[in-house]
Design a protein around this motif. Structure first.
Motif, PDB file in Angstrom:
ATOM      1  N   ASP A  59       0.236 -21.893   2.423  1.00 32.71           N
ATOM      2  CA  ASP A  59       0.219 -20.686   3.255  1.00 32.71           C
ATOM      3  C   ASP A  59      -0.057 -19.470   2.387  1.00 32.71           C
ATOM      4  OD1 ASP A  59       0.889 -22.269   5.378  1.00 32.71           O
ATOM      5  OD2 ASP A  59       2.938 -21.531   5.564  1.00 32.71           O
ATOM      6  N   TYR A  60      -0.691 -18.481   2.997  1.00 31.69           N
ATOM      7  CA  TYR A  60      -0.937 -17.213   2.314  1.00 31.69           C
ATOM      8  C   TYR A  60       0.149 -16.218   2.701  1.00 31.69           C
ATOM      9  CZ  TYR A  60      -5.564 -18.977   1.185  1.00 31.69           C
ATOM     10  OH  TYR A  60      -6.610 -19.716   0.687  1.00 31.69           O
ATOM     11  N   VAL A  61       0.677 -15.495   1.708  1.00 28.97           N
ATOM     12  CA  VAL A  61       1.707 -14.482   1.940  1.00 28.97           C
ATOM     13  C   VAL A  61       1.347 -13.218   1.154  1.00 28.97           C
ATOM     14  CG1 VAL A  61       3.577 -16.132   2.367  1.00 28.97           C
ATOM     15  CG2 VAL A  61       3.147 -15.339   0.055  1.00 28.97           C
ATOM     16  N   LEU A  62       1.835 -12.102   1.645  1.00 24.48           N
ATOM     17  CA  LEU A  62       1.614 -10.845   0.934  1.00 24.48           C
ATOM     18  C   LEU A  62       2.450 -10.796  -0.334  1.00 24.48           C
ATOM     19  CD1 LEU A  62       1.718  -8.136   3.761  1.00 24.48           C
ATOM     20  CD2 LEU A  62      -0.285  -8.996   2.543  1.00 24.48           C
ATOM     21  N   THR A  63       1.975 -10.044  -1.303  1.00 24.31           N
ATOM     22  CA  THR A  63       2.763  -9.757  -2.497  1.00 24.31           C
ATOM     23  C   THR A  63       3.332  -8.344  -2.340  1.00 24.31           C
ATOM     24  OG1 THR A  63       0.942  -8.743  -3.728  1.00 24.31           O
ATOM     25  CG2 THR A  63       1.187 -11.154  -3.898  1.00 24.31           C
ATOM     26  N   THR A  64       3.999  -7.861  -3.350  1.00 25.76           N
ATOM     27  CA  THR A  64       4.549  -6.505  -3.302  1.00 25.76           C
ATOM     28  C   THR A  64       3.534  -5.458  -3.763  1.00 25.76           C
ATOM     29  OG1 THR A  64       5.491  -6.793  -5.501  1.00 25.76           O
ATOM     30  CG2 THR A  64       6.927  -7.282  -3.610  1.00 25.76           C
ATOM     31  N   ARG A  65       2.308  -5.866  -3.980  1.00 25.92           N
ATOM     32  CA  ARG A  65       1.281  -4.925  -4.463  1.00 25.92           C
ATOM     33  C   ARG A  65       1.066  -3.762  -3.487  1.00 25.92           C
ATOM     34  NH1 ARG A  65      -3.715  -5.521  -8.259  1.00 25.92           N
ATOM     35  NH2 ARG A  65      -4.368  -3.367  -8.077  1.00 25.92           N
ATOM     36  N   LEU A  66       1.064  -4.030  -2.184  1.00 26.21           N
ATOM     37  CA  LEU A  66       0.904  -2.950  -1.203  1.00 26.21           C
ATOM     38  C   LEU A  66       2.086  -1.993  -1.237  1.00 26.21           C
ATOM     39  CD1 LEU A  66      -0.595  -4.724   1.925  1.00 26.21           C
ATOM     40  CD2 LEU A  66      -1.686  -3.010   0.496  1.00 26.21           C
ATOM     41  N   VAL A  67       3.279  -2.533  -1.404  1.00 25.83           N
ATOM     42  CA  VAL A  67       4.471  -1.688  -1.502  1.00 25.83           C
ATOM     43  C   VAL A  67       4.350  -0.790  -2.724  1.00 25.83           C
ATOM     44  CG1 VAL A  67       6.968  -1.685  -1.835  1.00 25.83           C
ATOM     45  CG2 VAL A  67       5.924  -3.374  -0.325  1.00 25.83           C
ATOM     46  N   SER A  68       3.940  -1.360  -3.831  1.00 27.64           N
ATOM     47  CA  SER A  68       3.757  -0.596  -5.060  1.00 27.64           C
ATOM     48  C   SER A  68       2.735   0.517  -4.877  1.00 27.64           C
ATOM     49  CB  SER A  68       3.324  -1.545  -6.177  1.00 27.64           C
ATOM     50  OG  SER A  68       3.065  -0.827  -7.352  1.00 27.64           O
ATOM     51  N   LEU A  69       1.645   0.203  -4.191  1.00 26.38           N
ATOM     52  CA  LEU A  69       0.616   1.203  -3.923  1.00 26.38           C
ATOM     53  C   LEU A  69       1.180   2.344  -3.073  1.00 26.38           C
ATOM     54  CD1 LEU A  69      -2.446   1.812  -4.222  1.00 26.38           C
ATOM     55  CD2 LEU A  69      -2.777   0.549  -2.100  1.00 26.38           C
ATOM     56  N   GLY A  70       1.924   2.001  -2.051  1.00 24.16           N
ATOM     57  CA  GLY A  70       2.540   3.017  -1.192  1.00 24.16           C
ATOM     58  C   GLY A  70       3.543   3.885  -1.936  1.00 24.16           C
ATOM     59  N   LEU A  71       4.358   3.247  -2.774  1.00 25.49           N
ATOM     60  CA  LEU A  71       5.343   4.008  -3.544  1.00 25.49           C
ATOM     61  C   LEU A  71       4.663   4.916  -4.559  1.00 25.49           C
ATOM     62  CD1 LEU A  71       8.104   1.315  -4.068  1.00 25.49           C
ATOM     63  CD2 LEU A  71       8.185   3.305  -2.547  1.00 25.49           C
ATOM     64  N   SER A  72       3.574   4.463  -5.147  1.00 22.89           N
ATOM     65  CA  SER A  72       2.810   5.306  -6.077  1.00 22.89           C
ATOM     66  C   SER A  72       2.269   6.540  -5.361  1.00 22.89           C
ATOM     67  CB  SER A  72       1.653   4.523  -6.691  1.00 22.89           C
ATOM     68  OG  SER A  72       2.134   3.522  -7.528  1.00 22.89           O
ATOM     69  N   PHE A  73       1.767   6.327  -4.157  1.00 21.64           N
ATOM     70  CA  PHE A  73       1.263   7.452  -3.366  1.00 21.64           C
ATOM     71  C   PHE A  73       2.390   8.451  -3.068  1.00 21.64           C
ATOM     72  CE2 PHE A  73       1.003   9.338   0.872  1.00 21.64           C
ATOM     73  CZ  PHE A  73      -0.071  10.190   0.667  1.00 21.64           C
ATOM     74  N   LEU A  74       3.513   7.934  -2.612  1.00 22.55           N
ATOM     75  CA  LEU A  74       4.642   8.815  -2.288  1.00 22.55           C
ATOM     76  C   LEU A  74       5.099   9.598  -3.518  1.00 22.55           C
ATOM     77  CD1 LEU A  74       6.781   6.568   0.082  1.00 22.55           C
ATOM     78  CD2 LEU A  74       5.372   8.537   0.701  1.00 22.55           C
ATOM     79  N   SER A  75       5.176   8.940  -4.638  1.00 22.07           N
ATOM     80  CA  SER A  75       5.578   9.599  -5.881  1.00 22.07           C
ATOM     81  C   SER A  75       4.580  10.692  -6.281  1.00 22.07           C
ATOM     82  CB  SER A  75       5.691   8.566  -6.990  1.00 22.07           C
ATOM     83  OG  SER A  75       5.989   9.175  -8.213  1.00 22.07           O
ATOM     84  N   ALA A  76       3.305  10.391  -6.203  1.00 21.04           N
ATOM     85  CA  ALA A  76       2.271  11.338  -6.602  1.00 21.04           C
ATOM     86  C   ALA A  76       2.154  12.517  -5.630  1.00 21.04           C
ATOM     87  CB  ALA A  76       0.923  10.637  -6.728  1.00 21.04           C
ATOM     88  N   SER A  77       2.480  12.262  -4.353  1.00 25.26           N
ATOM     89  CA  SER A  77       2.328  13.326  -3.360  1.00 25.26           C
ATOM     90  C   SER A  77       3.567  14.219  -3.258  1.00 25.26           C
ATOM     91  CB  SER A  77       2.017  12.717  -1.984  1.00 25.26           C
ATOM     92  OG  SER A  77       3.130  11.991  -1.505  1.00 25.26           O
ATOM     93  N   GLY A  78       4.652  13.828  -3.917  1.00 23.63           N
ATOM     94  CA  GLY A  78       5.850  14.639  -3.905  1.00 23.63           C
ATOM     95  C   GLY A  78       6.719  14.440  -2.670  1.00 23.63           C
ATOM     96  N   ILE A  79       6.415  13.458  -1.877  1.00 28.30           N
ATOM     97  CA  ILE A  79       7.214  13.203  -0.669  1.00 28.30           C
ATOM     98  C   ILE A  79       8.502  12.501  -1.054  1.00 28.30           C
ATOM     99  CG2 ILE A  79       7.310  11.932   1.519  1.00 28.30           C
ATOM    100  CD1 ILE A  79       4.329  12.359   1.779  1.00 28.30           C
TER     101      ILE A  79
END
Length: 79
Positions: A59-79
């Protein structure tokens, strides 16, 4: 579904709603795309680290890479 990007994002959304993972055939069926096309896109997502394949059931499952990408965005945007 026409474009490669649209299909790729649809795969990510389907897997996000199925945290236990799904087999290739079921992913293709849910999206109404050929199995070969789904396999090609999943192979790219595997290579880029956005999905992984479970050894036991393949089976194919998601990794945490998308979460990491989202958290990087939030950190960089100051939210």
């Amino acid at each position: 579904m026409n474009g490669v990007l649209e299909r790729t994002l649809a795969i990510l959304e389907v897997l996000a709603h199925n945290p236990g993972g799904l087999p290739l055939r079921e992913i293709a069926d849910k999206l109404g795309i050929p199995t070969s096309g789904a396999h090609r896109l999943l192979r790219d997502l595997l290579r880029l680290g956005y999905v992984r394949q479970e050894r036991e059931h393949a089976d194919y499952v998601l990794t945490t890479r998308l979460v990491s990408l989202g958290l990087s965005f939030l950190s960089a945007s100051g939210i």
